[in-house]
Design a protein around this motif. Structure first.
Motif, PDB file in Angstrom:
ATOM      1  N   ASP A  87      -5.611  -0.709  -4.962  1.00 16.29           N
ATOM      2  CA  ASP A  87      -5.066  -1.383  -3.771  1.00 16.29           C
ATOM      3  C   ASP A  87      -6.045  -2.463  -3.314  1.00 16.29           C
ATOM      4  O   ASP A  87      -7.086  -2.161  -2.742  1.00 16.29           O
ATOM      5  CB  ASP A  87      -4.845  -0.346  -2.668  1.00 16.29           C
ATOM      6  CG  ASP A  87      -4.015  -0.906  -1.526  1.00 16.29           C
ATOM      7  OD1 ASP A  87      -3.719  -2.121  -1.536  1.00 16.29           O
ATOM      8  OD2 ASP A  87      -3.662  -0.122  -0.624  1.00 16.29           O
ATOM      9  N   GLU A  88      -5.713  -3.712  -3.589  1.00 17.11           N
ATOM     10  CA  GLU A  88      -6.586  -4.844  -3.273  1.00 17.11           C
ATOM     11  C   GLU A  88      -8.026  -4.577  -3.683  1.00 17.11           C
ATOM     12  O   GLU A  88      -8.928  -4.590  -2.850  1.00 17.11           O
ATOM     13  CB  GLU A  88      -6.506  -5.176  -1.779  1.00 17.11           C
ATOM     14  CG  GLU A  88      -5.100  -5.578  -1.372  1.00 17.11           C
ATOM     15  CD  GLU A  88      -5.063  -6.138   0.064  1.00 17.11           C
ATOM     16  OE1 GLU A  88      -5.961  -6.958   0.366  1.00 17.11           O
ATOM     17  OE2 GLU A  88      -4.168  -5.769   0.822  1.00 17.11           O
ATOM     18  N   SER A  97       0.837  -1.205   0.000  1.00 18.45           N
ATOM     19  CA  SER A  97       0.000   0.000   0.000  1.00 18.45           C
ATOM     20  C   SER A  97       0.867   1.249   0.000  1.00 18.45           C
ATOM     21  O   SER A  97       0.571   2.235  -0.684  1.00 18.45           O
ATOM     22  CB  SER A  97      -0.904   0.016   1.227  1.00 18.45           C
ATOM     23  OG  SER A  97      -1.815  -1.047   1.158  1.00 18.45           O
TER      24      SER A  97
HETATM   25 MG    MG Z   1      -2.180  -2.786   2.255  1.00 24.26          MG
END
Ligand code: MG
Ligand code: ADP
Lengths: 811, 225
Positions: B171-172, B50
């Protein structure tokens, strides 16, 4: 009981944990409650507490009125009062009084003391029983038998050291011996200043038996005690009837005259009642604002406490129990604020008292008595419940599941909460707006008032009363002689460049109204053209810088034996001789002796108008008579000096004592002080209202700031998202400022409507400013908007300075 | 050969732990990503994925080293210039969607446009276009809480691409979705990628990574592959 103690203990711990919050909350509340307590204690002293007289609600003042002359609080004659006494069925007693200010000598330094002449029955009206000796009997109300005195307790202590055998002794008043016949007890209160020149320290008889020739000699004031069970209305209608009878029986002296009855309390407080009610309203607003502020702080805090509440609820706390917990906390805050406010009020009332006694004679009676304490307690309790209610109810309603499962985050409850908080801010701004506008209108009035030209120039003037005692200065020659010597002696003092004497000083509460007629203008029935009469020395107009508009001024040649000369004011000239030159015209006084002895006086010049009754009154008809042509022994000295007038006072006093070491001058003041005194109620109200409005302004700004700061904290994550989606710092700044300014705008609009609706009620306190004055409304709106902008700007700037990453990861 | 879209030289990111102590989250990152790449960043939790993405998205400025985006030296830009560059180049997709709760789907899509220089009519047209392209016209007046997770992520991606960025950082994006929904999102990325958009996603799933053409492995802040 145990549970309550536990609640209190927990509440204390919670407050202790957030000392910043507790301090701000307590301080806001202390301001609100303190201001209320201070104003309430004044209201209590003036409007609620009974006067310090026996059965005071039955004491009434009977003022002479004459609508055609614009007199509504006029004096009366002893002869009229004697007729009232004989004819009325409503008074237990009716009597007269007047100020009497002789010089007392013996038993210490000579001094001018304040006393009262009182008619027969005065002590019955006041229900005063002497401590020693007796009060006056009817016989002593006759001329020649009236050199008797009743001492007030204070004078007895001060000059006679409480001598128990003082009755029968002799007292020297203005060089005449008086026999002391009695002493009044300590709890016998004088009539206050306002009715007398100053509270009386002793009494002597009026000694004016009824005399048809003196019916028009109206120089006394009347006071009466209602019979038990008689209402003011009934007494008034009977007195109106008697006035009409007297009017018919004595048309030359009584046409157009009447009597207006008013209770003593009503008369004393009526000049300040509107101001007091205004201030009371103002502090109520202030307290509401403080409540809104603290309520807001508590709401913000309750967000952080959702989890605690949810856990308590999950553990079985009922809703009532939760509400109680929260209320305990807010009541604790309110009482702490109340205590602090009470301390502040003690201090504030001493200030109010010091500043206000000159025009609020009864203010001396301000006390934090039981009633004030009860008031403060009640206000604190109410306040605590008021601002504690919303957070308590809100907290108790928090949904258990969401709160517990969401780690303290409640996605949707947030908006209703912030709606409530927003509403509180809007309300706060609106209330502050109303207060600020009222204060603005009052400030503008005072500014306008102070710009009014009084008709003279006050700079450099010192004034003092120089009254000559009859015994030492028995005749006109002696008076003129003393005044001449005084003027020439003062003229030699370096720094003094003008010296004048006048019988009446403008804006001093003193006046000398006389009825006159102009030659060739016979008086119409019911019409009493009255003028303000000034007996002056030739230099008086120049000393006061009253401009000479036409003709000549008076000179030393206007002696007693010279042709009678007078100056008139512009208004007099215009009223009697419109479009003509007043100079050369003649007029005479109407009520002084037989008609053949009333000489005509020739107008030799016209002076500019002077505001005799204050800057907010119109110029009056006035007449200026040279001292030698109307001799009197009670003059006011006016000295103009090139140096600081205050420093001149001691010099002047010394020079006068050098002429006569028993001459006690009194009422020493600069003309600036007289002017300031004449506007003091207004300025005092303006000051207090301005202060309260300023506090309201501050609290409202704090309120806006608080809500926005909280908003920024709550919206940080959202701000992060917006930044990630492209928001620049300016966008974020605008976002927050817009939120604050929307609330402010709604508050300002609500406040404008509120002010429009409410300022009419203070119209009587305004001067040359309309209650809806657009400039004031606009300036105040702008002021609030600017302040609100600043209050928004700082939290907004903090939001704009957030790093997107920090904002995004803030949860 | 043309210059890479992204070039990182010796990038380091650390956080203060306490007095004089630091914890390194990214260490000596050297990396080039070509325009048109579809990159998956993988690695265990806490590896710095991240952090790397926020760095690339210019949400974070607390790093050292050199970072060129489309040949612009980001490390020399002032904050305001970085925001402008980000607005021109980057769209961001979050694991938890980060739609604004109080705004409708339509209004959420409009946010990025409101922060860029678009006229009112262009904005209306673009939002309408995008709603159409993502087949969510019917949802435009709904609030995020009225949508399923997959639908919310769809809106969030639509919001990320509406201003036509060259680069999408995600992010994911499928971390909160079940596999069916995840597959749809990956198809969408694939389509955007073939249309020319460079995509960098963080993912734990080999299946997802398989949609891309390149994988970067992070361990304790180091690139290991
Ligand atoms: Mg993360
Ligand atoms: N603000 C911060 N302060 C201190 N350490 C942080 C901060 N943000 C992230 N970290 C640390 O940096 C490391 C990498 O975090 P992150 O990039 O979120 O990992 P990943 O996304 O790969 O799971 C973690 O050990 C995390 O604890």
């Amino acid at each position: 009981m145990n549970a309550l103690l536990q609640d209190i203990r927990f509440a204390l711990r919670m407050l202790w944990k957030t000392p910043g919050f507790a301090a701000i909350a307590i301080l806001s509340l202390a301001l609100g409650i303190g201001a209320n307590t201070a104003v309430f204690s004044v209201v209590n002293a003036l409007l609620l507490k009974t006067l310090p007289y026996h059965d005071p609600n039955r004491i009434v003042l009977a003022w002479g009125v004459s609508p055609s002359e614009g007199i509504d609080r006029g004096q009366v004659s002893a002869t009229d009062v004697a007729d009232w006494n004989a004819r009325n069925h409503v008074f237990a007693a009716v009597s007269t009084y007047a100020s009497f200010r002789p010089i007392i000598a013996g038993n210490g330094e000579p001094e001018r003391i304040a006393g009262a002449q009182v008619g027969d029955g005065f002590f019955e009206v006041m229900q005063g029983k002497p401590l020693l000796g007796r009060v006056f009997n009817a016989e002593e109300q006759q001329e020649g038998k009236d050199f008797v005195a009743v001492l007030g307790y204070g004078l007895w202590q001060r000059r006679f050291a409480g001598d128990p055998s003082v009755v029968g002794k002799t007292l020297m008043l203005s060089a005449r011996p008086y026999t002391i016949v009695g002493v009044m007890p300590a709890d016998f209160q004088s009539l206050p200043a306002g009715l007398l020149d100053a509270p009386a320290e002793f009494y002597r008889p009026v000694a004016e038996p009824p005399n048809e020739k003196e019916r028009a000699s109206r120089h006394l004031r009347a006071i009466a005690r209602l019979k038990p069970g008689v209402t003011l209305t009934r007494a008034q209608s009977e007195m109106s009837l008697i006035s009409r009878q007297l009017e018919q029986e004595h048309p030359t002296t009584n046409t157009g005259g009447g009597v207006h009855l008013v209770t003593l309390a009503g008369d004393l407080v009526s000049p300040v009642r509107p101001a007091l009610l205004l201030l009371f309203g103002a502090v109520a607003f202030l307290l509401l604002i403080a409540c809104a502020n603290v309520g807001n702080l508590l709401l913000a805090r309750s967000v952080a406490r959702q989890r605690e509440v949810a856990i308590r609820a999950a553990l079985g706390a009922g809703r009532g129990r939760l509400v109680r917990q929260f209320l305990t906390e807010s009541l604790l805050l309110a009482f702490a604020g109340g205590m602090l406010g009470l301390l502040g009020a003690v201090w504030a009332t001493s200030l109010i008292e010091a500043a206000g006694t000159r025009f609020l004679p009864l203010l001396g009676a301000i006390q934090l008595d039981a009633r004030v304490l009860v008031f403060t307690f009640a206000v604190s309790t109410l306040t605590g419940i008021l601002f504690g209610c919303a957070p308590a109810l809100r907290a108790s309603r928090a949904e258990l599941n969401t709160t517990l499962n969401d780690g303290g985050r409640t996605p949707n409850a947030g908006s209703t909460r912030s709606n409530l908080r927003s509403a509180l801010v809007v309300g706060e701004v609106a209330l502050a707006m109303v207060l600020l506008i009222a204060a603005g209108l009052l400030i503008k009035s005072v500014v306008r008032l102070q710009a009014v030209d009084p008709g003279f120039k006050s700079a450099g003037l010192v004034t003092m009363n120089v009254w000559l005692p009859q015994a030492k200065y028995p005749n006109e020659r002696a008076w003129n002689n003393f005044y001449d010597r005084m003027i020439s002696r003062l003229g030699a003092v370096p720094g003094i460049d003008q010296i004048g004497l006048t019988s009446v000083l403008p804006v001093s509460d003193n006046f000398d109204k006389r009825t006159i007629e102009a030659e060739g203008q016979p008086r119409r029935a019911g019409e009493f053209p009255s003028v303000d009469n000034y007996i002056i020395t030739p230099d008086y107009p120049r000393t006061m810088s009253i401009p000479l508009l036409r003709g000549r001024s008076l000179t030393t040649e206007d002696k007693a034996a010279a042709p009678l000369a007078v100056l008139v004011s512009e208004t007099t000239a215009r009223k009697f001789w419109p479009g003509e030159d007043a100079v050369g015209k003649r007029l005479r006084f109407y009520n002084s002796g037989p008609i053949e002895q009333r000489p005509w006086r020739t107008v030799v010049g016209v002076l500019g108008d002077v505001k005799q009754y204050g800057l907010d009154t119109p110029g009056t008809m006035a007449l200026y008579v040279p001292l030698p042509q109307m001799p009197t022994s009670a003059m006011t000295l006016v000295v103009h000096s090139r140096i600081d007038p205050e420093s001149m006072v001691a010099t002047v006093r010394r020079e006068i004592l050098a002429l006569d070491n028993e001459q006690a001058v009194f009422n020493v003041a600069t003309m600036e002080q007289w002017l300031a005194d004449s506007t003091s109620v207004r300025r005092f109200t303006m000051f207090l209202l301005g202060l309260f409005a300023g506090l309201a302004f501050l609290l409202a700004a704090i309120g806006i700031y608080g809500v926005l700061a909280q908003t920024v904290a709550q919206r940080t994550h959202e701000i992060g998202i917006r930044m990630a989606l492209g928001a620049q710092r300016g966008d974020v700044l605008r976002l927050i400022v817009r939120q604050g300014m929307t609330l402010t705008g709604m508050g300002v609009i609500a406040g404008l409507f509120g002010a429009f609706a409410l300022t009419r009620f203070i119209a009587s306190l305004l001067f040359h400013v309309s209650a809806g004055d657009p400039t004031t409304f606009a300036v105040i709106s702008l002021l609030l908007i600017i302040a609100a902008f600043l209050a928004c700007y700082f939290p907004a700037r903090r939001a704009a300075r957030l790093e997107p990453l920090v904002a995004l990861t803030n949860r | 050969m043309t210059a890479p879209l992204i070039k990182l030289n010796h990038i380091e990111r650390s956080y203060p732990l306490g007095k004089q102590q630091f914890t390194y989250v990214l260490r000596d990152i050297n990396l080039e990503i070509e325009e048109g790449d579809f990159v998956s960043v993988m690695g265990p939790s806490g590896a710095g994925k991240s952090t790397l993405l926020h760095l690339l998205g210019m949400h974070d400025f607390g790093w050292t080293g050199e970072f060129f985006l489309d040949e612009t030296p980001v490390h020399r830009l002032k904050p305001k210039e970085r925001t402008t560059l980000r607005n021109e180049q980057v769209g961001f997709v979050f694991q938890n969607y980060n739609l604004l709760d109080d705004l409708t789907v339509y209004e959420n899509l409009d946010i990025p446009l409101s922060y860029r220089r678009y006229s009112k009519s262009e904005r209306t047209a673009l939002v309408a276009d995008t709603l159409d392209r993502f087949s969510i016209v019917g949802k435009k007046d709904l609030y995020p809480r009225q949508l399923s997770g997959g639908q919310q992520q769809l809106v969030s991606i639509a919001r990320a691409v509406i201003a036509k960025p060259k680069l999408i950082l995600a992010d994911e994006p499928t971390g909160n979705l079940h596999s069916g929904q995840a597959e749809e999102i990956m198809q969408l990325f694939k389509k955007l990628n073939t249309e020319g958009t460079t995509i960098i996603q963080v993912t734990h799933s080999e299946t997802n990574a398989a949609h891309g053409n390149r994988v970067i492995q992070l361990r304790d802040g180091w690139i290991i592959k």
